[in-house]
Design an enzyme around this catalytic site. Structure first.
Site, PDB file in Angstrom:
ATOM      1  N   LYS A 121       0.827  -1.205   0.000  1.00  0.00           N
ATOM      2  CA  LYS A 121       0.000   0.000   0.000  1.00  0.00           C
ATOM      3  C   LYS A 121       0.857   1.249   0.000  1.00  0.00           C
ATOM      4  O   LYS A 121       0.625   2.178  -0.790  1.00  0.00           O
ATOM      5  CB  LYS A 121      -0.931   0.015   1.211  1.00  0.00           C
ATOM      6  N   ASP A 139      -6.655   1.757   1.304  1.00  0.00           N
ATOM      7  CA  ASP A 139      -6.623   2.086   2.723  1.00  0.00           C
ATOM      8  C   ASP A 139      -8.026   1.880   3.291  1.00  0.00           C
ATOM      9  O   ASP A 139      -8.897   1.304   2.625  1.00  0.00           O
ATOM     10  CB  ASP A 139      -6.127   3.522   2.943  1.00  0.00           C
TER      11      ASP A 139
END
Length: 212
Positions: A121, A139
Site C-alpha cells: 500500500k 486504505d
C-alpha cells in the site's frame, strides 16, 4: 446492470469529480513523500502534516535520516500512532536507501517494498502520487467505499485491490485519490454525508466495513 457496467459509470463519475485529486499530505520531494506516507499508516494526514515540518527540518535528506539518533526521531514523531516502530522503520529505510540504492529512493514497486516499513500500500501510494503510476492502493477509505458501492466483497485489502484493478483497469491513480477523499469527507465511516453523494444510486449499505 452488470458489475462491469456499474463500475464503468462509477469510474466516470469519480473521474469527473476527482480527476485531478492529489494527496493531502504535504511534501516537496520524493524523500518527504515516502516518509509522510510511512507515517500516515493508521494515522491521519492532518496529524502527519503537523509532525513532518520539524522532522524534515532536523533531517532534510535521506542521508541525514540514515544517520539519525533513534531517540531524537521518536521525540519528533511521538504524537503519531505506533511512533516507536515507525521511528525504527524510518531509520532502517534510510540506511537501506543509502546502502542498496546509492542514496536514491527507488522508483519501482518491488524495490520500494524491499525497504523497511514499506508494504504494498505504501509503495503504491508513493508511485500513484509522485509518478502518476497506474496502481490502486487500498486504505480504510478505499476499502469502505468500494464495499458500500458493491464493487467487491473481499475480506482483505490485497484482494480488494485485485478486484478494483480488474474492474477499472486504468486511471487507477485518480480513482485511488478520489476514493480516499470521497471516503474521508462524504462516505464517512460514521454518519456519512449521503445528501452529498453523487453515486448514491449504487450504494448498497451505510455499514462501515473494515478489512481483516
Amino acid at each position: 446492470m452488470t458489475k462491469t457496467q456499474k463500475a464503468s459509470i462509477i469510474k466516470r463519475k469519480f473521474l469527473l469529480h476527482y480527476g485531478q485529486a492529489k494527496t493531502e499530505l504535504k511534501y516537496s520531494n520524493l524523500y518527504e513523500l515516502l516518509v509522510a506516507v510511512m507515517l500516515s499508516a493508521q494515522c491521519t494526514d492532518k496529524r502527519v502534516n503537523l509532525i513532518t515540518p520539524a522532522l524534515f527540518a532536523n533531517f532534510p535528506t535521506i542521508s541525514h535520516l540514515a544517520c539519525a539518533d533513534i531517540q531524537e526521531v521518536k521525540l519528533l514523531i511521538k504524537s503519531c500512532s505506533f511512533f516507536n516502530n515507525k521511528a525504527n522503520h524510518l531509520i532502517a529505510m534510510a540506511k537501506q536507501v543509502m546502502e542498496n540504492f546509492n542514496g536514491e529512493i527507488p522508483h519501482t514497486q518491488n524495490e520500494l517494498k524491499s525497504l523497511s516499513g514499506v508494504g504494498q500500500k505504501t509503495a503504491n501510494v508513493v508511485l500513484i502520487e509522485y509518478f502518476g503510476e497506474n496502481f490502486m492502493a487500498v486504505d480504510t477509505h478505499v476499502f469502505r467505499v468500494s464495499h458500500r458501492l458493491g464493487l467487491t466483497r473481499a475480506k482483505t485489502t490485497q484482494k480488494t485491490e485485485e478486484d478494483l484493478v480488474k474492474l477499472f483497469k486504468d486511471h487507477l491513480h485518480a480513482l485511488h485519490q478520489g476514493f480516499v477523499l470521497f471516503g474521508r469527507y462524504v462516505c464517512k465511516a460514521v454518519n456519512p454525508n449521503c445528501q452529498d453523494c453523487f453515486v448514491q444510486e449504487f450504494c448498497t449499505t451505510t455499514k462501515s466495513f473494515k478489512p481483516q
